[in-house]
Design an enzyme around this catalytic site. Structure first.
Site, short mmCIF file in Angstrom:
data_model
loop_
_atom_site.label_atom_id
_atom_site.label_comp_id
_atom_site.label_asym_id
_atom_site.label_seq_id
_atom_site.Cartn_x
_atom_site.Cartn_y
_atom_site.Cartn_z
CG ASP A 182 -1.61 -1.45 1.36
OD1 ASP A 182 -2.47 -1.74 0.65
OD2 ASP A 182 -1.15 -2.00 2.32
CD GLN A 217 9.21 1.88 -3.43
OE1 GLN A 217 9.49 3.13 -3.42
NE2 GLN A 217 8.25 1.46 -3.40
N GLY A 245 2.63 -9.70 -3.96
CA GLY A 245 1.82 -8.36 -3.80
C GLY A 245 1.72 -7.89 -5.26
CD GLU A 246 -1.42 -3.35 -7.29
OE1 GLU A 246 -2.45 -4.10 -6.67
OE2 GLU A 246 -1.30 -2.24 -7.69
CG ASP A 247 5.81 -1.28 -6.03
OD1 ASP A 247 5.32 -0.66 -7.02
OD2 ASP A 247 6.89 -0.92 -5.62
CB SER A 248 7.92 -6.86 -5.41
OG SER A 248 6.74 -7.76 -5.02
#
Ligand code: TRH
Length: 384
Positions: free
Chosen positions: A17, A257, A274-277
């Site tokens: 998030d 990051q 997840g989403e970002d990685s």
């Protein structure tokens, strides 16, 4: 036109998030001249991604963004022209009241989760009228194809990636910076970031027994204790190296990051979650394996298959089947017998050049919808 933005981020768990909101906020400021505030209820998560962020400060300016702690008694001041309600977590009542006072009224964007499912492009940009308040509210869906909101990508990303991947001295410096020697040319290097995974030991065993050297790079994550346990050291410390057969595991710290991007660029394979990685591994243009965030009633399997359908569309049936089998095995909730994971790994290893080419062309295709921050800025501009 330069606009003001309030990005609201509730940290539900883990880092995704905060990761998405932080990237979006930075990019709106740096590439779209936005005056951006991020309201976040979990500064610890942001601190892990960007150590400059202090964990105990109400308001701080970092990289062109005002970072505000979203506490129960936060004072929001005058709302921005655009409020981004990340992952539909909702906006605080006091802020809603202030939105109603502002003239002209702000735009309210519900930024949704990424999905490759085919319905996304028909729902992207749809109005979502508020049940009580006369505020303009819209769904904004990230996606992988034109007609969706795209995914986040800084303007310089591909150039930075290509410069890094074509420069062996920078890669060597990267490994030394982590305290390790650069991997031998013939070794297969795989980063392992994920959730707890009962299948992990089977894959590690296949690597240990295989004929080719594998270096597993293991940052801190829920998966790491299981990797350590495979070597009999569930508490493996940052900087440790453990070996068994053909497998060497390097236990690296959780890095900021931008450095994690370099790790993805430096590896032959990236296991992400997840989403970002997951998105960053796609931009790395290297083969990847996604540990999807598990959802109730196995809803995540639909998302996983929808992604694989698109990702494998340009592949011949052999490599496509090999990759699917590996992904499905990695996401299975029960441990398969070791031979299944070994067969899956051997199959992808046999077509690794083809999979690498596909990863490269996929990254080029991913740029087609345009990047999410730019698409969002334009979407809002058309409605303000
Ligand atoms: O942390 P995640 O699992 O995040 C989420 C949350 O669980 C969230 O609730 C859920 O909704 C969402 O997934 C789908 O995984 P993600 O999204 O990959 O975020 C991890 C971030 O951590 C990503 O920005 C990469 C970053 N990272 C680093 O910066 N350094 C590191 O060393 C590592 C391993 C990761």
């Amino acid at each position: 036109m330069s606009r003001s933005w309030d990005v609201f981020c509730r940290v539900v768990d883990n880092f995704g998030d905060a990761a998405v909101c932080w990237r979006l906020a930075k990019q709106l400021a740096a590439e779209h001249g936005g005056k951006v505030r991020i309201w976040i209820d979990g500064l610890d998560a942001l601190h892990a991604l960007c150590p400059e962020v202090a964990r105990d400060t109400t308001a701080q300016w970092i990289q062109g963004v005002e970072i505000c702690h979203w506490s129960a008694d936060a004072e929001f001041g005058v709302p921005a022209e655009i409020a981004v309600d990340a992952f539909g977590g909702g906006l605080p009542d006091a802020y809603l009241a202030a939105m109603m006072q502002r003239s002209p009224r702000p735009l309210w964007i519900i930024l949704e989760y990424l999905s490759a499912e085919p319905w996304v492009d028909t729902h992207h940009g749809a109005p979502s009228p508020h049940p009580r308040l006369p505020l303009e509210r819209y769904f904004f869906f990230p996606g992988l194809v034109p007609g969706t909101g795209g995914v986040l990508k800084e303007a310089s990303l591909e150039a930075r990636r290509d410069a890094f991947q074509s420069d062996s001295s920078r890669q060597a410096a990267f490994w030394r910076g982590l305290g390790y020697a650069p991997p031998a040319r013939e070794a297969i290097v795989a980063s392992l970031f994920g959730y707890e995974n009962p299948v992990a030991a089977s894959l590690l065993q296949a690597w240990a027994d295989g004929g080719r050297e594998v270096i597993a790079v293991v940052p801190r994550s829920l998966l790491r204790p299981q990797v350590g346990a495979f070597f009999g050291e569930s508490q493996a410390a940052d900087g440790a190296t453990l070996r068994r057969g053909s497998l060497e595991a390097r236990f690296v710290p959780f890095v900021p990051q931008p450095r994690y991007d370099e790790l993805l660029w430096a590896c032959d394979w990236n296991f992400v979650r997840g989403e970002d990685s997951f998105v960053r591994a796609q931009w790395a243009a290297r083969p990847l394996v996604w540990h999807i965030y598990p959802q109730e009633e196995r809803a995540h399997w639909i998302k996983l298959d929808a992604f694989l359908d698109r990702y494998c569309a340009g592949l011949e049936s052999g490599p496509a089947k090999a990759l699917r089998t590996l992904w499905q095995g990695w996401n299975a909730q029960e441990a398969p017998v070791t031979t299944q994971m070994r067969t899956a790994w051997d199959a992808v290893a046999d077509c690794r050049d083809r999979l690498r080419l596909n990863a490269r062309s996929w990254a080029a295709q991913l740029a087609l919808p345009g990047d999410l921050a730019g698409n969002l800025a334009q979407f809002c501009e058309e409605r303000l």
